[in-house]
Design a protein around this motif. Structure first.
Motif, PDB file in Angstrom:
ATOM      1  N   SER A  89      -2.692  -0.806  11.128  1.00 47.61           N
ATOM      2  CA  SER A  89      -3.737  -0.022  10.971  1.00 47.61           C
ATOM      3  C   SER A  89      -5.049  -0.980  10.736  1.00 47.61           C
ATOM      4  O   SER A  89      -4.898  -1.672   9.779  1.00 47.61           O
ATOM      5  CB  SER A  89      -3.763   0.994  10.041  1.00 47.61           C
ATOM      6  OG  SER A  89      -4.909   1.536   9.499  1.00 47.61           O
ATOM      7  N   GLY A  90      -6.246  -0.422  11.312  1.00 54.53           N
ATOM      8  CA  GLY A  90      -7.481  -1.220  11.002  1.00 54.53           C
ATOM      9  C   GLY A  90      -8.232  -0.795   9.568  1.00 54.53           C
ATOM     10  O   GLY A  90      -8.621  -1.515   8.815  1.00 54.53           O
ATOM     11  N   ALA A  91      -7.788   0.466   9.449  1.00 55.72           N
ATOM     12  CA  ALA A  91      -8.456   1.257   8.414  1.00 55.72           C
ATOM     13  C   ALA A  91      -7.635   1.190   7.056  1.00 55.72           C
ATOM     14  O   ALA A  91      -8.035   1.249   5.720  1.00 55.72           O
ATOM     15  CB  ALA A  91      -8.635   2.608   8.774  1.00 55.72           C
ATOM     16  N   ALA A  92      -6.227   1.135   7.182  1.00 54.82           N
ATOM     17  CA  ALA A  92      -5.540   1.464   5.841  1.00 54.82           C
ATOM     18  C   ALA A  92      -5.542  -0.177   5.229  1.00 54.82           C
ATOM     19  O   ALA A  92      -5.188  -1.123   5.784  1.00 54.82           O
ATOM     20  CB  ALA A  92      -4.163   1.968   6.062  1.00 54.82           C
ATOM     21  N   ASP A  93      -5.393   0.032   3.853  1.00 52.17           N
ATOM     22  CA  ASP A  93      -5.423  -1.083   3.002  1.00 52.17           C
ATOM     23  C   ASP A  93      -3.916  -1.758   3.136  1.00 52.17           C
ATOM     24  O   ASP A  93      -2.914  -0.977   3.352  1.00 52.17           O
ATOM     25  CB  ASP A  93      -5.682  -0.679   1.522  1.00 52.17           C
ATOM     26  CG  ASP A  93      -6.279  -1.660   0.789  1.00 52.17           C
ATOM     27  OD1 ASP A  93      -5.560  -2.541   0.151  1.00 52.17           O
ATOM     28  OD2 ASP A  93      -7.367  -1.880   0.725  1.00 52.17           O
ATOM     29  N   LEU A  94      -3.848  -2.896   2.474  1.00 57.05           N
ATOM     30  CA  LEU A  94      -2.431  -3.790   2.366  1.00 57.05           C
ATOM     31  C   LEU A  94      -1.712  -2.958   1.237  1.00 57.05           C
ATOM     32  O   LEU A  94      -0.617  -2.866   1.238  1.00 57.05           O
ATOM     33  CB  LEU A  94      -2.617  -5.110   1.913  1.00 57.05           C
ATOM     34  CG  LEU A  94      -1.298  -5.790   1.724  1.00 57.05           C
ATOM     35  CD1 LEU A  94      -0.419  -6.187   3.052  1.00 57.05           C
ATOM     36  CD2 LEU A  94      -1.629  -7.408   1.298  1.00 57.05           C
ATOM     37  N   PHE A  95      -2.622  -2.389   0.358  1.00 52.13           N
ATOM     38  CA  PHE A  95      -2.056  -1.669  -0.909  1.00 52.13           C
ATOM     39  C   PHE A  95      -1.185  -0.310  -0.673  1.00 52.13           C
ATOM     40  O   PHE A  95      -0.090   0.024  -1.096  1.00 52.13           O
ATOM     41  CB  PHE A  95      -3.277  -1.314  -1.774  1.00 52.13           C
ATOM     42  CG  PHE A  95      -2.709  -0.922  -3.276  1.00 52.13           C
ATOM     43  CD1 PHE A  95      -2.113  -1.589  -4.196  1.00 52.13           C
ATOM     44  CD2 PHE A  95      -2.579   0.701  -3.294  1.00 52.13           C
ATOM     45  CE1 PHE A  95      -1.629  -1.167  -5.273  1.00 52.13           C
ATOM     46  CE2 PHE A  95      -2.144   1.026  -4.635  1.00 52.13           C
ATOM     47  CZ  PHE A  95      -1.553   0.186  -5.655  1.00 52.13           C
ATOM     48  N   THR A  96      -1.528   0.201   0.616  1.00 51.30           N
ATOM     49  CA  THR A  96      -0.568   1.307   1.070  1.00 51.30           C
ATOM     50  C   THR A  96       0.786   0.858   1.245  1.00 51.30           C
ATOM     51  O   THR A  96       1.618   2.006   0.834  1.00 51.30           O
ATOM     52  CB  THR A  96      -1.218   1.637   2.583  1.00 51.30           C
ATOM     53  OG1 THR A  96      -2.713   1.748   2.465  1.00 51.30           O
ATOM     54  CG2 THR A  96      -0.636   2.957   2.862  1.00 51.30           C
ATOM     55  N   GLY A 105       2.951  -7.001   4.828  1.00 56.56           N
ATOM     56  CA  GLY A 105       1.667  -7.331   5.379  1.00 56.56           C
ATOM     57  C   GLY A 105       1.131  -6.338   6.342  1.00 56.56           C
ATOM     58  O   GLY A 105       1.549  -5.123   6.721  1.00 56.56           O
ATOM     59  N   VAL A 106       0.129  -6.969   7.165  1.00 62.49           N
ATOM     60  CA  VAL A 106      -0.413  -6.129   8.294  1.00 62.49           C
ATOM     61  C   VAL A 106      -0.646  -7.063   9.314  1.00 62.49           C
ATOM     62  O   VAL A 106      -0.802  -7.908   9.525  1.00 62.49           O
ATOM     63  CB  VAL A 106      -2.029  -5.819   7.744  1.00 62.49           C
ATOM     64  CG1 VAL A 106      -2.865  -4.929   8.838  1.00 62.49           C
ATOM     65  CG2 VAL A 106      -1.859  -5.037   6.364  1.00 62.49           C
ATOM     66  N   CYS A 127      -5.086  -9.343  14.002  1.00 58.48           N
ATOM     67  CA  CYS A 127      -5.400  -9.688  12.744  1.00 58.48           C
ATOM     68  C   CYS A 127      -4.242  -9.414  11.397  1.00 58.48           C
ATOM     69  O   CYS A 127      -3.657  -8.506  11.600  1.00 58.48           O
ATOM     70  CB  CYS A 127      -6.621  -8.676  12.110  1.00 58.48           C
ATOM     71  SG  CYS A 127      -7.967  -8.810  13.544  1.00 58.48           S
ATOM     72  N   ILE A 128      -3.878 -10.617  11.063  1.00 59.76           N
ATOM     73  CA  ILE A 128      -2.885 -10.858  10.187  1.00 59.76           C
ATOM     74  C   ILE A 128      -3.360 -10.800   8.677  1.00 59.76           C
ATOM     75  O   ILE A 128      -4.190 -11.527   8.353  1.00 59.76           O
ATOM     76  CB  ILE A 128      -2.005 -12.097  10.455  1.00 59.76           C
ATOM     77  CG1 ILE A 128      -1.681 -12.208  11.984  1.00 59.76           C
ATOM     78  CG2 ILE A 128      -0.905 -12.415   9.567  1.00 59.76           C
ATOM     79  CD1 ILE A 128      -0.686 -11.013  12.210  1.00 59.76           C
ATOM     80  N   ASP A 154      -8.443 -10.210   5.607  1.00 61.06           N
ATOM     81  CA  ASP A 154      -7.908  -9.489   4.258  1.00 61.06           C
ATOM     82  C   ASP A 154      -8.313  -8.139   4.745  1.00 61.06           C
ATOM     83  O   ASP A 154      -9.024  -7.863   5.571  1.00 61.06           O
ATOM     84  CB  ASP A 154      -8.536 -10.153   3.092  1.00 61.06           C
ATOM     85  CG  ASP A 154      -9.933 -10.268   3.000  1.00 61.06           C
ATOM     86  OD1 ASP A 154     -10.705  -9.590   3.867  1.00 61.06           O
ATOM     87  OD2 ASP A 154     -10.584 -10.906   2.225  1.00 61.06           O
ATOM     88  N   SER A 155      -7.984  -7.368   3.783  1.00 59.74           N
ATOM     89  CA  SER A 155      -8.090  -5.799   3.796  1.00 59.74           C
ATOM     90  C   SER A 155      -9.702  -5.411   3.905  1.00 59.74           C
ATOM     91  O   SER A 155      -9.952  -4.588   4.816  1.00 59.74           O
ATOM     92  CB  SER A 155      -7.395  -5.254   2.676  1.00 59.74           C
ATOM     93  OG  SER A 155      -5.893  -5.074   2.910  1.00 59.74           O
TER      94      SER A 155
END
Lengths: 260, 260
Positions: A89-96, A105-106, A127-128, A154-155
């Motif tokens: 996801s582009g909008a969700a944080d790594l923290f999710t 990771g993302v 985007c990693i 980064d997020s």
């Protein structure tokens, strides 16, 4: 790599195909809808499941490509397997994901996908983000097997990218729709303006948008703008939009004017 | 055909080159600025003039490619030669020329031109209007020597096309500019989203925009939209624009949803 896809939407579909083409093994495809899971699983020679209880733990990576508000609940269920997990996801944080596990990771493909159109994944920016250098490196290497455009983001930056993508993709497509509707009302085929749409996008592949802005607003051509507002007299929403966009263009800082 | 170009902007430049490539003779190029006239005239092997008094009457067609408010005054001066005259404007009526002469028409290329980028004129839609069948036929034949996409479009329809082109070209480019500015503030290169821009335009080459709309608004993803509005907190103009465009998308009639 052995990869399990959680989700069967457009992102999952295009990612699964790209991974498969690059020689990875897709182990399972999960969807709440068994038919959707089965369709994608068939294409990438994987098993289809519609219940996360049936996850095969024999995998290296869970790719969670579901709606943003489902990422957390899915991650919570998958955490017991102690495998690497990424969301797309582009909008969700790594923290999710970090709320439930450490190996996370993302893997965010910055592209608009649709079922009706194939595209060259090697040209799709990926985007990693990883929780720590080791995971980041692992995800980066995986990303490079399917795309030539891999970026570490980064997020917070990813959220800005996602917002920019709304302005650069979703909103322009809505404006194309307005144009199509205006033409349809006069019995004019949309294909008349499709070369214009394509050229407008091509111009900014090698120029900054501010350098190639054209139209009545950038020329401050008040006569034409007033005529356009009059043509839109039955559509107050479009009048409002026309004025707001034109005001923005009039105030734009453009290094080079004069294109028509 | 022997053609005289009045104007040396982007439309004049691209038209002159297309005519020349198709084997027509460009007789003269007029511009108020002799340097601009000379530059274009050099490329198409014509004479340059900066005074309409120096028009060579030995020509078949005057192509008036000047700003809309200059079309009438130019036509008035050229009327004495009793030659065929066309203007190239999307917004100006045929009547702008008819007020001064009978052998008149419109030759409107529906494209965005810039000095920095060449383009394939054969793929550029040309919208033709003539005062009567004979002139229309003559202009249509001329148009077909330079483009494969020739359309007969009367003045009211051409105005709708011009308005639609503002929504399909000028406004999207402004949105690209907003995206670029948002990214620049975070130190992110614009090239990250240029593949997205290109793909968005390519999708509507063979689909109606309503069938390929993506993004938070079409999914009615209120969480993401609220986050985007928050990210734009220092830019009330962009917040307003974001809300207006998103409201429009939410109300869109989309035959097929679910793309991401």
């Amino acid at each position: 790599m052995r990869i399990t896809l959680v989700g069967s939407g457009n992102v999952a579909t295009h990612l699964a195909a790209a991974f498969k083409n690059a020689g990875h093994s897709i182990m399972q495809v999960y969807s709440r809808d068994m038919q959707n899971a089965a369709l994608l699983a068939y294409h990438v020679k994987a098993d289809a499941i519609d219940d996360l209880q049936n996850i095969n733990p024999d995998t290296d990576l869970f790719v969670i490509a579901v709606k943003d508000d489902a990422i957390g609940p899915v991650a919570e269920q998958l955490a017991i397997y102690k495998k690497l997990m990424v969301h797309t996801s582009g909008a969700a944080d790594l923290f999710t994901l970090l709320a439930f596990a450490d190996n996370v990771g993302v893997f965010y493909p910055l592209q608009t996908f649709s079922k009706t159109k194939e595209l060259d994944f090697r040209n799709t920016p990926l985007c990693i983000e990883g929780n720590g250098d080791e995971i980041t490196k692992q995800l980066q290497e995986l990303a490079q097997t399917i795309s030539n455009k891999v970026y570490l983001i980064d997020s917070p930056k990813r959220k800005t990218l996602h917002l920019a993508a709304v302005f650069a993709c979703n909103f322009p497509n809505y404006l194309y729709n307005i144009a199509q509707q205006l033409l349809a009302k006069q019995g004019i085929d949309f294909e008349l303006i499709s070369p214009l749409i394509q050229e407008t996008a091509e111009k900014v592949q090698f120029n900054l948008p501010a350098n190639v802005q054209t139209g009545p607003a950038i020329r401050n051509d008040e006569t034409t703008m007033a005529e356009h507002i009059k043509l839109l007299q039955d559509e107050p929403h479009l009048q409002h939009l026309y004025e707001l966009l034109s005001q923005g263009i009039i105030k734009m800082e453009t290094p080079q004017r004069g294109d028509k």
